[in-house]
Design a protein around this motif. Structure first.
Motif, PDB file in Angstrom:
ATOM      1  N   LEU A 163       0.752  -1.431  -0.448  1.00  0.00           N
ATOM      2  CA  LEU A 163       0.100  -0.207   0.170  1.00  0.00           C
ATOM      3  C   LEU A 163       1.070   1.153   0.044  1.00  0.00           C
ATOM      4  O   LEU A 163       0.644   2.486  -1.037  1.00  0.00           O
ATOM      5  CB  LEU A 163      -0.474   0.385   1.524  1.00  0.00           C
ATOM      6  N   LEU A 164       1.949   0.611   0.893  1.00  0.00           N
ATOM      7  CA  LEU A 164       2.934   1.992   1.092  1.00  0.00           C
ATOM      8  C   LEU A 164       3.904   1.989  -0.128  1.00  0.00           C
ATOM      9  O   LEU A 164       3.563   3.674  -0.557  1.00  0.00           O
ATOM     10  CB  LEU A 164       3.832   2.517   2.648  1.00  0.00           C
ATOM     11  N   LEU A 165       3.825   1.387  -0.950  1.00  0.00           N
ATOM     12  CA  LEU A 165       5.004   1.285  -2.462  1.00  0.00           C
ATOM     13  C   LEU A 165       3.458   2.014  -3.427  1.00  0.00           C
ATOM     14  O   LEU A 165       4.108   2.881  -3.994  1.00  0.00           O
ATOM     15  CB  LEU A 165       5.099   0.074  -3.168  1.00  0.00           C
ATOM     16  N   TYR A 166       2.645   1.900  -3.397  1.00  0.00           N
ATOM     17  CA  TYR A 166       1.145   2.499  -4.258  1.00  0.00           C
ATOM     18  C   TYR A 166       1.528   3.272  -4.776  1.00  0.00           C
ATOM     19  O   TYR A 166       1.572   4.715  -4.654  1.00  0.00           O
ATOM     20  CB  TYR A 166      -0.062   1.588  -4.383  1.00  0.00           C
ATOM     21  N   HIS A 167       1.461   4.318  -2.498  1.00  0.00           N
ATOM     22  CA  HIS A 167       1.269   5.295  -2.556  1.00  0.00           C
ATOM     23  C   HIS A 167       2.508   6.160  -3.236  1.00  0.00           C
ATOM     24  O   HIS A 167       2.422   7.207  -3.621  1.00  0.00           O
ATOM     25  CB  HIS A 167       0.888   5.725  -1.490  1.00  0.00           C
ATOM     26  N   GLU A 168       3.339   6.013  -2.331  1.00  0.00           N
ATOM     27  CA  GLU A 168       4.508   6.766  -3.468  1.00  0.00           C
ATOM     28  C   GLU A 168       4.641   6.455  -4.714  1.00  0.00           C
ATOM     29  O   GLU A 168       5.547   7.670  -5.158  1.00  0.00           O
ATOM     30  CB  GLU A 168       6.081   5.645  -2.822  1.00  0.00           C
ATOM     31  N   TYR A 169       5.067   5.469  -5.770  1.00  0.00           N
ATOM     32  CA  TYR A 169       5.174   5.426  -6.571  1.00  0.00           C
ATOM     33  C   TYR A 169       3.807   6.406  -7.202  1.00  0.00           C
ATOM     34  O   TYR A 169       4.001   6.955  -8.233  1.00  0.00           O
ATOM     35  CB  TYR A 169       4.356   4.344  -7.110  1.00  0.00           C
ATOM     36  N   ASN A 170       2.918   6.276  -6.994  1.00  0.00           N
ATOM     37  CA  ASN A 170       1.496   7.910  -7.390  1.00  0.00           C
ATOM     38  C   ASN A 170       2.009   9.001  -6.970  1.00  0.00           C
ATOM     39  O   ASN A 170       2.224   9.896  -8.104  1.00  0.00           O
ATOM     40  CB  ASN A 170       0.157   7.332  -6.800  1.00  0.00           C
ATOM     41  N   TYR A 171       2.400   8.920  -5.878  1.00  0.00           N
ATOM     42  CA  TYR A 171       2.939  10.876  -5.219  1.00  0.00           C
ATOM     43  C   TYR A 171       4.027  11.381  -6.101  1.00  0.00           C
ATOM     44  O   TYR A 171       4.426  12.162  -6.785  1.00  0.00           O
ATOM     45  CB  TYR A 171       2.956  10.820  -3.437  1.00  0.00           C
ATOM     46  N   ILE A 172       5.433   9.837  -6.396  1.00  0.00           N
ATOM     47  CA  ILE A 172       6.321  10.955  -7.110  1.00  0.00           C
ATOM     48  C   ILE A 172       6.062  11.068  -8.482  1.00  0.00           C
ATOM     49  O   ILE A 172       6.721  11.747  -9.585  1.00  0.00           O
ATOM     50  CB  ILE A 172       7.426   9.485  -6.693  1.00  0.00           C
ATOM     51  N   CYS A 173       5.436  10.157  -9.269  1.00  0.00           N
ATOM     52  CA  CYS A 173       4.896   9.990 -10.162  1.00  0.00           C
ATOM     53  C   CYS A 173       4.033  11.417 -10.716  1.00  0.00           C
ATOM     54  O   CYS A 173       4.662  12.303 -11.562  1.00  0.00           O
ATOM     55  CB  CYS A 173       3.807   8.655 -11.272  1.00  0.00           C
ATOM     56  N   SER A 174       3.321  11.901  -9.792  1.00  0.00           N
ATOM     57  CA  SER A 174       2.052  13.630  -9.800  1.00  0.00           C
ATOM     58  C   SER A 174       4.029  14.170  -9.554  1.00  0.00           C
ATOM     59  O   SER A 174       3.372  15.215 -10.764  1.00  0.00           O
ATOM     60  CB  SER A 174       1.469  13.450  -9.031  1.00  0.00           C
ATOM     61  N   LYS A 175       4.742  14.333  -8.889  1.00  0.00           N
ATOM     62  CA  LYS A 175       5.822  14.872  -8.592  1.00  0.00           C
ATOM     63  C   LYS A 175       6.604  15.354 -10.015  1.00  0.00           C
ATOM     64  O   LYS A 175       7.223  16.282 -10.107  1.00  0.00           O
ATOM     65  CB  LYS A 175       6.014  15.185  -7.513  1.00  0.00           C
ATOM     66  N   ARG A 176       6.204  14.023 -10.134  1.00  0.00           N
ATOM     67  CA  ARG A 176       6.738  14.673 -11.446  1.00  0.00           C
ATOM     68  C   ARG A 176       6.598  15.217 -12.588  1.00  0.00           C
ATOM     69  O   ARG A 176       6.863  15.960 -13.680  1.00  0.00           O
ATOM     70  CB  ARG A 176       7.914  13.038 -12.260  1.00  0.00           C
ATOM     71  N   ILE A 177       5.775  14.951 -13.340  1.00  0.00           N
ATOM     72  CA  ILE A 177       4.460  15.739 -14.267  1.00  0.00           C
ATOM     73  C   ILE A 177       4.692  17.444 -13.194  1.00  0.00           C
ATOM     74  O   ILE A 177       4.811  18.115 -14.569  1.00  0.00           O
ATOM     75  CB  ILE A 177       3.149  14.992 -14.825  1.00  0.00           C
ATOM     76  N   ALA A 178       3.953  17.342 -12.567  1.00  0.00           N
ATOM     77  CA  ALA A 178       4.251  18.528 -12.349  1.00  0.00           C
ATOM     78  C   ALA A 178       5.146  19.893 -12.187  1.00  0.00           C
ATOM     79  O   ALA A 178       5.533  20.595 -12.666  1.00  0.00           O
ATOM     80  CB  ALA A 178       3.819  18.962 -10.599  1.00  0.00           C
ATOM     81  N   TYR A 179       6.539  19.201 -11.999  1.00  0.00           N
ATOM     82  CA  TYR A 179       8.014  19.151 -11.569  1.00  0.00           C
ATOM     83  C   TYR A 179       7.804  19.850 -13.237  1.00  0.00           C
ATOM     84  O   TYR A 179       8.795  20.837 -13.546  1.00  0.00           O
ATOM     85  CB  TYR A 179       8.811  18.139 -11.281  1.00  0.00           C
ATOM     86  N   PHE A 180       7.521  19.094 -14.362  1.00  0.00           N
ATOM     87  CA  PHE A 180       7.520  19.385 -16.140  1.00  0.00           C
ATOM     88  C   PHE A 180       6.658  20.429 -16.466  1.00  0.00           C
ATOM     89  O   PHE A 180       7.465  21.361 -16.695  1.00  0.00           O
ATOM     90  CB  PHE A 180       7.735  18.020 -16.750  1.00  0.00           C
ATOM     91  N   TYR A 181       5.718  20.717 -15.516  1.00  0.00           N
ATOM     92  CA  TYR A 181       5.254  21.815 -15.692  1.00  0.00           C
ATOM     93  C   TYR A 181       5.179  22.545 -15.528  1.00  0.00           C
ATOM     94  O   TYR A 181       4.767  24.428 -16.361  1.00  0.00           O
ATOM     95  CB  TYR A 181       3.601  21.510 -15.250  1.00  0.00           C
ATOM     96  N   SER A 182       6.506  23.180 -14.820  1.00  0.00           N
ATOM     97  CA  SER A 182       6.868  24.166 -13.969  1.00  0.00           C
ATOM     98  C   SER A 182       7.991  24.586 -14.710  1.00  0.00           C
ATOM     99  O   SER A 182       8.658  25.672 -14.107  1.00  0.00           O
ATOM    100  CB  SER A 182       6.644  24.208 -12.373  1.00  0.00           C
ATOM    101  N   SER A 183       9.074  23.519 -15.251  1.00  0.00           N
ATOM    102  CA  SER A 183       9.799  24.121 -15.216  1.00  0.00           C
ATOM    103  C   SER A 183       9.966  24.587 -16.730  1.00  0.00           C
ATOM    104  O   SER A 183       9.135  24.482 -17.355  1.00  0.00           O
ATOM    105  CB  SER A 183      10.563  22.466 -15.794  1.00  0.00           C
ATOM    106  N   LYS A 184      11.191  26.038 -17.206  1.00  0.00           N
ATOM    107  CA  LYS A 184      11.443  26.191 -18.140  1.00  0.00           C
ATOM    108  C   LYS A 184      11.662  25.043 -19.053  1.00  0.00           C
ATOM    109  O   LYS A 184      11.807  24.112 -19.638  1.00  0.00           O
ATOM    110  CB  LYS A 184      12.605  27.718 -17.760  1.00  0.00           C
ATOM    111  N   PRO A 185      11.785  25.970 -19.953  1.00  0.00           N
ATOM    112  CA  PRO A 185      12.129  25.170 -21.409  1.00  0.00           C
ATOM    113  C   PRO A 185      13.475  25.130 -21.874  1.00  0.00           C
ATOM    114  O   PRO A 185      14.158  25.583 -21.233  1.00  0.00           O
ATOM    115  CB  PRO A 185      11.519  26.314 -22.948  1.00  0.00           C
ATOM    116  N   GLN A 186      13.833  23.641 -21.694  1.00  0.00           N
ATOM    117  CA  GLN A 186      14.911  23.120 -22.215  1.00  0.00           C
ATOM    118  C   GLN A 186      15.734  22.818 -23.175  1.00  0.00           C
ATOM    119  O   GLN A 186      15.216  22.234 -24.017  1.00  0.00           O
ATOM    120  CB  GLN A 186      15.574  21.134 -20.284  1.00  0.00           C
ATOM    121  N   PRO A 187      16.759  22.527 -23.777  1.00  0.00           N
ATOM    122  CA  PRO A 187      17.417  21.841 -25.464  1.00  0.00           C
ATOM    123  C   PRO A 187      17.013  20.809 -25.448  1.00  0.00           C
ATOM    124  O   PRO A 187      16.819  20.390 -26.810  1.00  0.00           O
ATOM    125  CB  PRO A 187      18.978  22.425 -24.786  1.00  0.00           C
TER     126      PRO A 187
END
Length: 722
Positions: A163-187
């Motif tokens: 259960l904790l693995l699922y929660h963490e996988y889902n959390y980090i996956c959402s953080k990864r997408i949010a991090y991509f949206y908030s990042s500036k254009p990269q080469p």
């Protein structure tokens, strides 16, 4: 191991913890140690050392503990990136798992193990002379009904971890997408690498690339750049940088120019004529390119140097030969277009027009950046073969027997320190084109190395380990594990206390860097004064070394929580120390060089699943040996259910760690469509992947000041990273 020995080890290591914390709190306040303990703050913000010369700096200050504890995840994300957040989430995940397991292990399983009489009667009056085996599952009587409590504990912990693995996988996956949206254009988001370019006779590489992508990708293709790479040129410029640094050091210290001795204990003469080596380097550089045509850019080279001044002339650097121009950077107009181009097979011949997404410019590993598909594939296969042969070499087996048989707690920590650099080297010659890929590959290698050479080498007998006969009979694996794993409980408890705590404290104290700093300051060993032109490099986090260590301790906790619950408080202490210390290091020491956006987490997930399945195999064998066949039968579905859960997570989350979805890419492209700075970004993109060896450089004049860069706005400082 008897209880008294464990208590002695705990007492010694606890005293060392307090000592290191006090010393660190004192030494970090000394201005002379800022390069060791505060390099990131020193580089980013600058520190006025004169403010730290008061007597108050001689008093230890534990305020850094509060700062590290109160550092929020958002602050860590903004300063150190998503990889640092994922690293701390690994530690938090471990703390949650073993905090839950501690409740079951210490308050339920531990008393049951103590009241057993399988090994011997337990005497509370002489507890210091009792062996730790009396506190393990081995002491529970065969066929005892109390073993059903252990069976239930295995089920509970497995469910909680999943259960904790699922929660963490889902959390980090959402953080990864949010991090991509908030990042500036990269080469790297708009650049595709093309290899295996078939150049027709009479045509150039640029013409071939331009015509191909205009024909087959007209809607996304913007332009391209031919990425130059010449190893000989790189080596010559490296020599020139070293020689220039030495000459500038002599020039800026004229009072020591006539000194007759220098170096360690004065054994090496100071009077070194640098003009001849520099002349040789410059001559070799000219000869390297005599058979080529003129390049579109120039590079400044030093052709005359004196101790009194540095003379600069502009020399045309001739273009590299066509054999070195085997890779092209394709610039496209959108992230979605880059994903389409990189994922498709471009030619009917799979080895021609091979495309892939470019790494970050700071993440490029140049030795293989220009290699062809065949060269990289060959390097990978040869590296894997060499690794197998090295590990099978008789000397390695002898060393392994010495480590695991005679002085494990003394030699093993020293031996394990040499493994991460070796794994990093093996990964670096495997054909990867980015440092992040090299780190992740080395992370995998080091993880499975310590699992095999530390866990299984101690659990299994030498004959079984060398012949690997237990792998040929799957039915015997649980029996071998059930016999060997509980027998090594005392060793691994001591392993956590000694190696776990010590490695974390050495990370805080930075022992090697501190000793190097002392040697640099010691004039009797090295009389070279640090000049004002020297710059220190802020280190980056060695994820390939630290993540496997944390995961290995997690494996020990999962496999031993129901066998020897006494290991749990020491594991929790290790993870708590790691949480505080590494957050402090992210604040003061480590600066991110590149970003994988959380791609280390799948390694954590796979390692945890392996630890659970290993625990199930051990439990299956234990309940069979303890003559509780029904419990063994009930344990049997657990590994199957765990692997089924793992497969679901692979389908549900892993694709988001491999590539971003079309929905995510298109949303981000639409957001950037209204950004007025995008045209300027695309203008700079053409020079993003310029080989450092081909970058234009500038030097220092006789006053130690940088020369005006009026000839090339993109010229780089030759000595900026010396």
């Amino acid at each position: 191991m008897i209880v008294l020995a464990l208590l002695t080890s705990v007492g010694i290591n606890s005293a060392l913890c307090v000592l290191f914390f006090v010393l660190y709190s004192l030494l970090r306040r000394q201005p002379g140690n800022f390069e060791v303990y505060l390099p990131r703050l020193l580089a980013e913000k600058g520190i006025d050392r004169r403010r730290y010369l008061g007597l108050w700096r001689l008093v230890p200050n534990p305020g850094w503990l509060k700062i590290a504890w109160e550092l929020s995840e958002e602050e860590l994300l903004s300063t150190s990136g998503l990889d640092a957040v994922v690293f701390t989430r690994i530690i938090i995940f471990s703390l949650r798992v073993f905090s839950f397991a501690r409740i079951i292990g210490l308050f339920v399983l531990f008393p049951i193990n103590c009241v057993g009489t399988q090994l011997a009667a337990f005497d509370i009056t002489i507890i210091s002379s009792e062996t730790l085996d009396l506190f393990t599952i081995s002491n529970v009587n065969n066929g005892s009904k109390w073993l059903w409590i252990h069976c239930s504990a295995v089920y509970l912990v497995t469910a909680f971890v999943c259960l904790l693995l699922y929660h963490e996988y889902n959390y980090i996956c959402s953080k990864r997408i949010a991090y991509f949206y908030s990042s500036k254009p990269q080469p790297h988001q708009f650049t595709i690498l093309a290899r295996g370019i078939p150049v027709p006779p009479g045509s150039s590489i640029s013409e071939t690339v331009d015509s191909f992508f205009k024909e087959y990708h007209p809607s996304t293709y913007l332009c391209h750049m031919v990425i130059h790479r010449k190893n000989t040129c790189r080596d010559l410029f490296s020599q020139m940088k070293r020689l220039c640094k030495r000459l500038l050091h002599v020039h800026l210290e004229p009072d020591k120019e006539n000194s007759t001795c220098d170096g360690c204990f004065g054994l090496f003469p100071r009077g070194i004529d640098l003009e001849i080596p520099l002349g040789d380097v410059e001559g070799n550089l000219r000869m390297e390119h005599t058979d080529a045509s003129v390049a579109p850019q120039d590079i400044y080279s030093v052709i005359g140097l004196r101790a009194s001044k540095v003379m600069l002339t502009r020399t045309s650097l001739l273009q590299l030969d066509a054999k070195s121009l085997i890779i092209s950077g394709i610039i496209v107009g959108s992230r979605y277009g880059a994903a389409i181009v990189s994922s498709l097979q471009q030619s009917e011949k799979p080895t021609e027009w091979v495309t892939e997404q470019a790494p970050e410019p700071n993440d490029v590993y140049w030795p293989f950046f220009h290699s062809s598909f065949l060269q990289r594939w060959t390097s990978k296969e040869l590296t894997l073969s060499a690794k197998e042969n090295v590990l099978d070499f008789p000397i390695i087996k002898v060393i392994s027997e010495i480590i695991t048989g005679y002085l494990p707690n003394l030699i093993l920590p020293l031996a394990l320190k040499m493994v991460p650099p070796v794994m990093l080297f093996l990964s670096s010659i495997q054909g990867y084109i980015s440092y992040s890929e090299i780190q992740r590959s080395a992370c995998y290698k080091f993880l499975w190395f310590i699992i095999w050479n530390v866990f299984f080498a101690n659990v299994l007998s030498g004959s079984v380990l060398n012949q690997l006969s237990f792998l040929l009979d799957l039915k015997s694996i649980p029996t071998h594990l059930a016999i060997g794993v509980p027998a090594q409980a005392s060793f691994f408890i001591a392993y956590v206390v000694t190696l776990g705590w010590t490695s974390t404290l050495s990370e805080l104290f930075r022992v090697i860097q501190f000793i190097q700093s002392l040697l640099q300051k010691c004039r009797c060993c090295c009389r070279c004064k640090r000049s004002k032109t020297d710059e220190f490099e802020v280190p980056d986090m060695a994820f390939h070394r630290e993540i496997p260590r944390i995961l290995f301790f997690g494996l020990l906790g999962i496999t031993y929580f129901f066998l020897a619950p006494l290991i749990l408080p020491f594991l929790l202490s290790y993870f708590f120390l790691s949480y505080i210390i590494f957050k402090n290091q992210f604040i003061n020491v480590y600066a991110p060089k590149c970003e994988t956006a959380g791609k280390f987490w799948p390694i954590v997930h796979n390692s945890t699943i392996f630890s659970l399945v290993l625990m199930h195999a051990i439990a299956l064998g234990i309940f069979t040996l303890k003559k509780v066949p029904l419990a063994s039968t009930l344990i049997f579905p657990l590994p199957l259910l765990t692997l089924l859960f793992n497969e679901y997570c692979r389908k549900r989350f892993l694709p988001n760690f491999t590539a971003y979805s079309a929905q995510t890419l298109i949303k981000k492209d639409r957001e950037d469509g209204n950004d007025p700075h995008m045209p300027e970004f695309f203008d700079k993109l053409i020079t993003a992947y310029k080989d450092p060896a081909l970058s234009q450089v500038q030097f220092l004049d006789s006053n130690g000041q940088r020369t005006p860069n009026h000839l090339d706005n993109h010229a780089a400082s030759l000595l900026s990273h010396a």
